[in-house]
Design a protein around this motif. Structure first.
Motif, short mmCIF file in Angstrom:
data_model
loop_
_atom_site.label_atom_id
_atom_site.label_comp_id
_atom_site.label_asym_id
_atom_site.label_seq_id
_atom_site.Cartn_x
_atom_site.Cartn_y
_atom_site.Cartn_z
N GLY A 75 -55.70 23.47 21.73
CA GLY A 75 -56.91 23.61 22.54
C GLY A 75 -58.10 24.03 21.70
N ALA A 76 -57.87 24.94 20.75
CA ALA A 76 -58.95 25.35 19.85
C ALA A 76 -59.39 24.19 18.96
N LYS A 77 -58.43 23.39 18.51
CA LYS A 77 -58.79 22.20 17.72
C LYS A 77 -59.67 21.26 18.55
N ALA A 78 -59.29 21.07 19.81
CA ALA A 78 -60.07 20.17 20.67
C ALA A 78 -61.50 20.68 20.85
N THR A 79 -61.64 21.99 20.99
CA THR A 79 -62.98 22.56 21.15
C THR A 79 -63.80 22.39 19.88
N ALA A 80 -63.21 22.73 18.74
CA ALA A 80 -63.92 22.56 17.47
C ALA A 80 -64.29 21.10 17.25
N TRP A 81 -63.38 20.20 17.61
CA TRP A 81 -63.57 18.76 17.44
C TRP A 81 -64.75 18.27 18.28
N GLU A 82 -64.90 18.82 19.49
CA GLU A 82 -65.95 18.35 20.39
C GLU A 82 -67.31 18.90 20.04
N ILE A 83 -67.38 20.16 19.60
CA ILE A 83 -68.70 20.74 19.34
C ILE A 83 -68.99 20.79 17.84
N THR A 84 -68.38 19.87 17.11
CA THR A 84 -68.64 19.72 15.68
C THR A 84 -70.13 19.52 15.41
N SER A 85 -70.55 19.88 14.22
CA SER A 85 -71.94 19.63 13.82
C SER A 85 -72.13 18.23 13.26
#
Length: 754
Positions: A75-85
């Motif tokens: 889930g943390a990976k998915a969040t980081a993946w979505e709000i990437t810069s």
């Protein structure tokens, strides 16, 4: 596509538990890589919280009150993946044409970042070029008006909100069809069909609090550490109470063996682990019906069944009993791949339990006899009265974050599951009543040319489905392809013969500011609880529109004006959409907005079977008499293997976060085939050798996937495993579950060429 492994992949076994420092190190890798560390860290504290956002990854239940950190590794990976810069701007497409991008791996495509502008494919340059939203909507509408409604497909991935999903299904029906396939068709449609026939509801009956009172869990075909890691908190608690957790799964998955809670300072400091499974049975792929038949046979012979419940609440027990008792143990052992002693051990533990939850995933549903798998599991529960009481019931673990909720609000090709008469009354039109296309039927239409247009609300359809090569060939002949997305994937790189549009949308974690102010959306978890989700992150681009705004834009450009369908008002205030959902589905959503405010932890939509009300033809729960013990749909033969396709630990559906399948000790590659040591020897192969898998469907169609490295692994004899979606080209379109049409990806007949 390019080979997806490093020059020197590593296959060092991993000895650690699920969770623990391995999860921490995995997050320490991906979060800095996405170059938005401060924002991601802050958002993780809001993830799956009542005042935060619902995870964009899995649909596992959200406890109330939540844990301090209510997120898992994936889930943390998915969040980081979505709000990437990282951003995929018009300059990106000026540099990279689609022919080149089709050589990129799934990982590299999504790692490029968030889409920023609406784009149209330009065939002359083989590139996407910027187009204004108004032009996009007008062009899409003009194409749709020129097509026969039955030739158009409206696909929905599992992450779209309830509000968007409601608008999407209404648009399709106003347009004139029910071609509404979704990701349920690829995974849990066998559940929807099997449970509905057996107990009258298409979803599980358990709630999160049932884990506090169960004394046994039957766990079939579900890899918790990869697919729903937050469930490990419930399994850990059950295990610590001394309850039996009996696992049936072809592969030994680490999360079902042992777990270190990353939120427990003592466990992290000491390395303490909680054993999860009390019994672990490596059933052969497709052997679950046989294993469950053996359990049922022992229970009936030993009179360890609930006679009162069976008499009062079930139908057709006698033929089921007679069939099970007449089944020979030799057949059960052969088809399950398990010795009689192991099955009887499981039966004894289940027999003495007072309240049992049956957890399962796609290891049951994705077989030719997937519906029978589900109904056989129901049979086991009915034998002991384990439906409709605390601590008991079926618990199908759904995949994507709102895939169950979409079906609840009308994303379905089946007229009987949609409130068509209510929609007719509300919006003053004649809804279609002819069954629409499901995923398999949509693929067939793409291949044979009867499908002319494909609109996708998220997802990576062309990459996720079987018969990949033929689907891609057919896709290139479409008149129209419309992809609503946040990131680039392979489905966006197959241009239609007519027009191809790539429409970027806001992500769920981003601030959605409309005329009515900041907007919240809702989702439904695996236990039928409805939750709010509020995004606060700055959008990736000022040119993004929300999913409801994009749906409304297409609808207004395509459909005749309808005074009863105020698209613009709905886009301005999503609470109005929830009011419409409440009108259309009053039995689930009465006082929708009010209940969300009254119950910040989410509200349960209700479930008749959980109260022992059986909405079946007989008015009782139905026993199924299994016709076969083998769920694969094909017979054993010399040189034929049963291929299980599976995810890695660094993946969610077709989204690949990296090349580290930590628990299986596979790093730097996805191009592998996992084989039993004895099978490697019998086939004249060796570990590290590169091989090709070839379909053995015997339908005269050549399907093959090559450049796969043989890895010795603990897999049942006659079974092999490889990654999804890389091995989807091996799955014939006709190889699907009977009744539900779910692709039978957990038992695919293949041969190995050295």
């Amino acid at each position: 596509m390019t080979t997806q492994h490093d020059d020197r992949p590593d296959f060092t076994p991993y000895d650690g538990p699920a969770g623990g420092w391995g999860s921490v190190r995995s997050l320490a890798d991906i979060i800095p890589r996405e170059e938005n560390m401060a924002v991601t860290t802050a958002e993780l504290l809001r993830q799956n919280k009542p005042d935060g956002f619902a995870c964009v990854s899995c649909a596992w239940a959200k406890p109330h009150p939540p844990h301090p950190a209510e997120f898992c590794e994936n889930g943390a990976k998915a969040t980081a993946w979505e709000i990437t810069s990282q951003r995929v701007t018009p300059a990106f497409f000026r540099q990279h044409g689609l022919t080149e991008l089709r050589t990129w791996s799934d990982y590299r495509l999504e790692e490029a970042g968030r889409l920023t502008h609406p784009m149209k494919y330009d065939r002359a340059t083989d590139r996407y070029v910027v187009a204004p939203w108004e032009e996009a909507f007008a062009a899409i509408g003009a194409r749709l008006k020129a097509l026969a409604p039955k030739s158009v497909v409206f696909y929905a991935s599992g992450r779209a909100s309830l509000e968007t999903s409601y608008m999407w299904q209404l648009m399709a029906r106003l347009y004139g069809n029910q071609n509404l396939p979704d990701s349920s068709n690829m995974c849990h449609e066998s559940t929807s069909v099997g449970l509905k026939a057996a107990i009258g509801v298409p979803v599980g009956t358990t709630r999160l609090e049932d884990f506090d009172s169960c004394d046994c869990i039957l766990h079939f075909g579900q890899n918790v550490a990869t697919n729903s890691p937050r469930m490990l908190h419930q399994l850990r608690s059950v295990a610590k109470r001394g309850a039996a957790i009996i696992v049936f799964n072809p592969l030994r998955e680490r999360g079902l063996e042992r777990f270190t809670d990353p939120q427990n300072p003592i466990e992290m400091a000491t390395g303490k682990e909680t054993p999860i499974a009390t019994q672990y049975h490596q059933v052969t792929a497709g052997g679950d019906i046989a294993a469950m038949t053996g359990i049922a046979k022992w229970l009936i012979e030993q009179d360890q069944i609930d006679h009162d419940f069976i008499a009062r609440h079930t139908h057709d027990f006698a033929p089921f009993r007679d069939k099970v008792l007449a089944t020979d143990w030799a057949d059960i052992e052969r088809e399950s791949g398990l010795p009689r002693e192991a099955i009887e051990q499981a039966a004894r533990a289940y027999g003495k339990a007072k309240a049992t939850i049956a957890i399962y995933g796609m290891g049951l549903t994705q077989h030719v006899k997937g519906v029978d798998n589900v109904r056989m599991l129901v049979n086991l529960l009915l034998l002991k009265g384990n439906i409709g009481k605390p601590g008991a019931g079926p618990c199908p673990v759904r995949g994507h974050s709102n895939v169950q909720g979409q079906r609840t609000v009308g994303i379905t090709e089946k007229t009987e599951l949609a409130p068509v008469e209510k929609l007719k009354e509300m919006y003053h039109f004649d809804p279609p009543t002819e069954k629409g296309l499901d995923t398999v039927e949509a693929c067939a239409g793409i291949i044979d040319g009867t499908v002319k247009a494909f609109l996708s609300l998220g997802g990576n359809f062309a990459r996720a489905v079987p018969e990949t090569e033929l689907v891609e060939e057919g896709w290139a002949r479409l008149d129209l392809s419309v992809q609503i997305a946040t990131k680039l994937n392979r489905s966006h790189l197959i241009p239609a013969a007519g027009e191809t549009w790539l429409l970027p949308c806001l992500g769920r974690i981003e601030r959605d500011l409309q005329d009515g102010g900041p907007q919240r959306v809702t989702v439904e978890d695996s236990t039928s609880v409805i939750h709010y989700s509020l995004g606060k992150v700055e959008p990736a681009s000022p040119h993004l529109l929300s999913e409801p705004a994009i749906v409304a834009g297409i609808a207004k450009a395509t459909l005749s004006p309808n005074a009863h369908v105020p698209w613009d008002r709905w886009v301005g205030d999503y609470a109005l959409i929830r009011d419409e959902i409440a009108r259309a589905f009053p039995h689930f959503f009465a006082r929708f907005n009010e209940r969300l405010d009254e119950e910040p932890g989410g509200f349960w939509k209700g479930n008749k079977a959980a109260g022992r009300e059986w909405d079946t033809e007989s008015g009782k729960a139905e026993f199924l008499v299994p016709e076969e013990l083998n769920a694969t749909g094909f017979a054993a033969a010399d040189g034929r293997f049963r291929l299980l396709t599976l995810r890695s630990n660094d993946q969610f559906n077709t989204t690949i976060y990296g090349y580290s399948d930590r628990f299986r000790g596979i790093n730097g590659t996805r191009q592998v085939v996992l084989m039993n040591r004895d099978d490697i020897a019998r086939a004249g192969l060796s570990a590290g050798q590169t091989v090709t898998l070839v379909s053995d469907a015997q339908d005269n169609h050549d399907r093959r996937v090559g450049d796969l490295i043989v890895v010795e692994y603990n897999v049942p004899p006659g079974c092999i495993a490889a990654y999804y979606p890389e091995c989807n080209p091996l799955i014939p379109l006709a190889h699907h579950a009977e009744e539900s049409h779910v692709p039978a990806a957990k038992s695919v007949p293949v041969r190995i060429l050295g």
